[in-house]
Design a protein around this motif. Sequence first.
Motif, PDB file in Angstrom:
ATOM      1  N   ASP A 141      19.298  10.032 -69.851  1.00  6.27           N
ATOM      2  CA  ASP A 141      20.460  10.270 -69.002  1.00  6.27           C
ATOM      3  C   ASP A 141      20.600   9.105 -68.017  1.00  6.27           C
ATOM      4  N   ASP A 142      21.449   9.243 -67.023  1.00  9.64           N
ATOM      5  CA  ASP A 142      21.738   8.135 -66.106  1.00  9.64           C
ATOM      6  C   ASP A 142      20.773   8.051 -64.930  1.00  9.64           C
ATOM      7  N   ARG A 183      20.185   4.617 -74.462  1.00 10.88           N
ATOM      8  CA  ARG A 183      21.442   5.195 -73.991  1.00 10.88           C
ATOM      9  C   ARG A 183      22.578   4.807 -74.912  1.00 10.88           C
ATOM     10  N   PRO A 184      23.692   5.556 -74.854  1.00 10.43           N
ATOM     11  CA  PRO A 184      23.939   6.715 -73.981  1.00 10.43           C
ATOM     12  C   PRO A 184      23.349   8.007 -74.554  1.00 10.43           C
ATOM     13  N   ARG A 185      23.156   8.971 -73.671  1.00  9.97           N
ATOM     14  CA  ARG A 185      22.743  10.308 -74.117  1.00  9.97           C
ATOM     15  C   ARG A 185      23.868  10.886 -74.949  1.00  9.97           C
TER      16      ARG A 185
END
Length: 395
Positions: free
Chosen positions: A178-179, A188-190
């Motif tokens: 996640d971020d 990433r991205p999730r």
Amino acid sequence: MRSTRSLTLELTAPLSDADATVQPFPDASPAKWHLAHSNWFFETFVLRDHVPRYERFDERFHYLFNSYYEGEGERHPRPSRGMLSRPSLDEVREWRARVDEALQRALPGLPPDALDLVELGINHEQQHQELLLTDILATLAENPLEPAYGELETAACHATEPLSFLAGRSGIVETGADDRGFAFDSERPRHPILLHPHAIASRPVTSKDWSEFIAEGGYSTPALWLSDGWDWVQREGIASPLYWHGDGSEFTLGGRRAIDPAAPVAHVSFFEADAFARWAGMRLPTEAEWESFAQAADPSLGNQLDRAGAVVPAPPGDIFGDVWEWTRSSFAPYPGFGAAAGAVGEYNAKFMSGQLVLKGASCATPRGHSRASYRNFFPPTARWQFTGLRLARDG
């Protein structure tokens, strides 16, 4: 940053200049090169690019210690890193001290994008700490004197834990980082992914399990092997994990010692891991299955690197630590992936071809470096790393 930089120096403290210069094969690098390249990263991407009027320690080092960043120009050929008798090990240490001083002075005034590069540099150097240990092991294994890098405690007697299977999650699950907090761009991205019903083994495959695979002709049964894997086994004469000897011993960072039957098997390739899974009537997990399985586990636990010294996989084998675990998934970009701008964008993106993903951490991984979303990757024949496997099955 200070603790990471110090640990790298401590890992090379037992080595002579000759020890630190040897390159056992093209995919491994000399210890001196690891010291220098991780320093090159900070000097190039942080100090050169973000500190006005910074002067490099030696302009020639930029060519010598660039690894694969095409955007940074020409570089010394990788297979010839072992020919770099100069600079000396002490000169490389002096260069690191100069860079450390410059980083300390610069840190308070660095802008956010430069601090992001410092964080990337710390994680990059932690990767090289693990590579440094595995490359030292490969180097010392080539010496008929079988010298030890350091001391290992005598292996305690453990009974092998019975193999059981735990049901994995099925349906739509979220994978990837996640971020929040640091992660490499390849994590990433999730994103959502569909998992079918499956189960994953409660423990990694052990050396005892592997001995049974050998005894039942695992390396001489072509039906167990992928075509490229069988060609590799025949061509290279592969008949056991790397560093195993026929007398029940193996070479380790602590020198030659008896194989611990209860410890997770290490130094096996993807091809070997896949063949073992077929022999066992199972398969390797996918990356998403493994990550979903491990998301509730604490990645700071297990047998991982806490201080400079010799390491070895040990029973009982946790989700994180001991050995990186092969998956059946290719190292490919996630939906929506975008490489970073500039030369640092070459960090992962250019390797998304011909590589398989490994998950977890090993006994040589600095504690705190890994997480469930972490994507280690190597080609299918690689086995000089602490690489093992955990079985999976459908249903």
